[in-house]
Design an enzyme around this catalytic site. Structure first.
Site, PDB file in Angstrom:
ATOM      1  N   LYS A  48       0.822  -1.228   0.000  1.00  0.00           N
ATOM      2  CA  LYS A  48       0.000   0.000   0.000  1.00  0.00           C
ATOM      3  C   LYS A  48       0.851   1.272   0.000  1.00  0.00           C
ATOM      4  CE  LYS A  48       0.207  -1.675   4.406  1.00  0.00           C
ATOM      5  NZ  LYS A  48       0.004  -2.972   5.006  1.00  0.00           N
ATOM      6  N   GLU A  78      -5.407  -6.351  -4.322  1.00  0.00           N
ATOM      7  CA  GLU A  78      -6.447  -6.630  -3.316  1.00  0.00           C
ATOM      8  C   GLU A  78      -5.847  -6.745  -1.915  1.00  0.00           C
ATOM      9  OE1 GLU A  78     -10.001  -7.038  -4.249  1.00  0.00           O
ATOM     10  OE2 GLU A  78      -9.775  -6.375  -2.194  1.00  0.00           O
ATOM     11  N   LYS A 109      -3.964   3.245   2.909  1.00  0.00           N
ATOM     12  CA  LYS A 109      -5.089   2.433   2.410  1.00  0.00           C
ATOM     13  C   LYS A 109      -6.233   3.334   1.975  1.00  0.00           C
ATOM     14  CE  LYS A 109      -3.734  -1.291   5.515  1.00  0.00           C
ATOM     15  NZ  LYS A 109      -3.908  -1.836   6.870  1.00  0.00           N
ATOM     16  N   GLY A 133      -1.901 -10.161   8.362  1.00  0.00           N
ATOM     17  CA  GLY A 133      -1.476 -11.506   8.748  1.00  0.00           C
ATOM     18  C   GLY A 133      -1.304 -12.360   7.509  1.00  0.00           C
TER      19      GLY A 133
END
Ligand SMILES: NC(=O)c1ccc[n+]([C@@H]2O[C@H](COP(=O)([O-])OP(=O)(O)OC[C@H]3O[C@@H](n4cnc5c(N)ncnc54)[C@H](OP(=O)(O)O)[C@@H]3O)[C@@H](O)[C@H]2O)c1
Length: 430
Positions: A107, A131, A207, A304
């Protein structure tokens, strides 16, 4: 059977190794879904000797990430190195220029250089999918780019950083202070050793800049994205918010009103009972408002190994199927510089916590300053008593122009009886 879809992966850390695991563990399922095998041909990381917990015996190792872009016959490159500059950027540009599609979770790179990279992708005839860069466990990029493509989007907002949400939820559930919970989050591996990027709001801002670009067709712009983190919040703030009927959440919010866009990252008081208020622990949530769908919200893990690698693999399957859409849903030539709304002109209710000297007349001084700045107070709470010592006074305002409350707070911060910088949070009822 179709030709295998050949890929290279740069970066074999948490995300990169996670991608290899999914590709190997679900090879049959992925082949059925993609209509062809996804074949990992080459990899790159700094240390070729490190055990990654995955079988890389069939892969070529290359010395530098950009070497991946030079391999003939590669269909896509996965960039999971990280960083807005340097090796990651060099690789993504080289691959796109050569017409090799890229999947990335980065990002920071996209928020800083996304518009330019969209141009590289278009010129090279390649796709740039990401994504995994925003709330990996929630397919929000695909929602905005494709699923809701028939809508005029009016707003997109959410909890985009799991570390901050874990800290705020734990503070709320245990009454413990910020520093104490941050330390626990670091011990559990939820927060980095240097947590600044998460807790000061930068990660959420990166983001959000991407969501704003997708939602409104404007260039990602971090320069017009005011940002505040959560490190100044106290257990008292959490408790007072609860008493007033709210939960504190670090939100990234982008809205379009009358052709102008407001995007900002800051901790907000969210009405208890709104689904966003109940999103706990390290979970993320994204709410999208559109003129046809009204409002849709999704909740899931944002970071994660599993959720992030899952999003990377989904992008790879799309590419292997021949799916190809512009990075921001429209051709970059149609993306414009946004007209930004002045946040100071926004009207909201505000929560204010003042630490004042406990002496007669303080509340009268506060009231007078608020009145002089057109701020109408709905609730004033003062708990405890410590003559001459510091006590907290908490205020909930009626809807107020942001510029007015900020001017009032500046004035209040300058009077003798106010002994600490005021805390001010906006309220979001959605
Ligand atoms: N972790 C998450 O939960 C998560 C979630 C969303 C997005 N992301 C994004 O995903 C990306 C990767 O994150 P991560 O957590 O997987 O990072 P990580 O565990 O630190 O792994 C980074 C990998 O990149 C390799 N690397 C670094 N510099 C390199 C260079 N110059 N040349 C070749 N290889 C290099 C490292 O090699 P060595 O292993 O040999 O040191 C390592 O394998 C970042 O952009 C991050 O923002 C991560």
């Amino acid at each position: 059977m179709n030709e295998p879809f050949k890929i290279g992966i740069a970066g074999l850390g948490t995300v990169g190794a996670g991608v290899v695991k999914i590709l190997q563990n679900h090879a049959d399922l992925i082949t059925k879904r993609a209509g062809r095998t996804i074949e990992l041909v080459a990899v790159c990381a700094r240390d070729q000797k490190k055990d990654r917990g995955v079988d890389l015996s069939q892969c070529e190792w290359v010395d530098t990430p950009t070497d991946l872009a030079a391999i003939d016959g590669l269909d896509a490159v996965v960039e999971v190195i990280g960083g807005a500059e340097g090796a990651a950027k060099d690789l993504v540009e080289a691959a796109l220029d050569k017409g090799v599609s890229v999947v990335t979770a980065n990002k920071a790179l996209l928020a800083c250089h996304g518009f330019d990279l969209a141009g590289h992708a278009e010129q090279g005839g390649a796709a740039l999918y990401y994504e995994a860069a925003v709330a990996g466990g929630i397919p929000v990029i695909k929602d905005l780019r494709e699923g809701f493509a028939g809508n005029g989007i009016t707003g997109v907002y959410g909890i985009l950083n799991g570390t901050c949400n874990y800290i705020l939820t734990t503070m709320q559930e245990t009454g413990r202070d910020f520093a104490d919970v941050l330390k626990e989050a670091q011990d559990l591996g939820y927060a980095e050793a240097d947590p600044a990027f998460d807790i000061e709001g930068n990660d959420t801002a990166h983001k959000l800049a991407l969501l704003t670009a997708l939602a409104f067709g404007v260039k990602p712009d971090l320069d017009h994205l005011p940002m505040k983190g959560i490190s100044h919040l106290t257990a008292e703030d959490i408790a007072y918010a609860e008493e007033l009927g709210y939960r504190i959440k670090l939100l990234g919010i982008a809205r379009q009103v009358d052709g102008k866009i407001l995007q900002m990252v800051e901790p907000c008081l969210v009405t208890a009972g709104h689904p966003m208020a109940d999103v706990s622990d390290a979970f993320n949530a994204v709410c999208i408002e559109g003129d046809a769908i009204d409002r849709g919200m999704a909740v899931g893990r944002g970071a994660g190994e599993g959720p992030t690698a899952s999003a990377v693999v989904a992008d790879l399957i799309d590419l292997a199927r021949g799916h190809h859409v512009p990075m921001f849903g429209i051709h970059s030539a149609q993306m414009k510089d946004a007209q930004w709304m002045d946040a100071d002109e926004m009207y909201r209710g505000f929560y204010v916590r003042l630490t004042v000297r406990d002496q007669p007349g303080v509340l009268a001084d506060i009231s007078a300053i608020m009145r002089d700045h057109n701020v109408s107070m709905e609730v004033v709470l003062q708990r405890g008593h410590d003559t001459g010592g510091p006590v907290a006074v908490t205020i909930k305002t009626h809807k107020t122009r942001r510029a007015d409350i900020m001017a009032a707070l500046e004035k209040l911060a300058g009077i003798d009886s106010v002994v600490e910088a005021p805390t001010c949070l906006r309220m979001e009822g959605f």
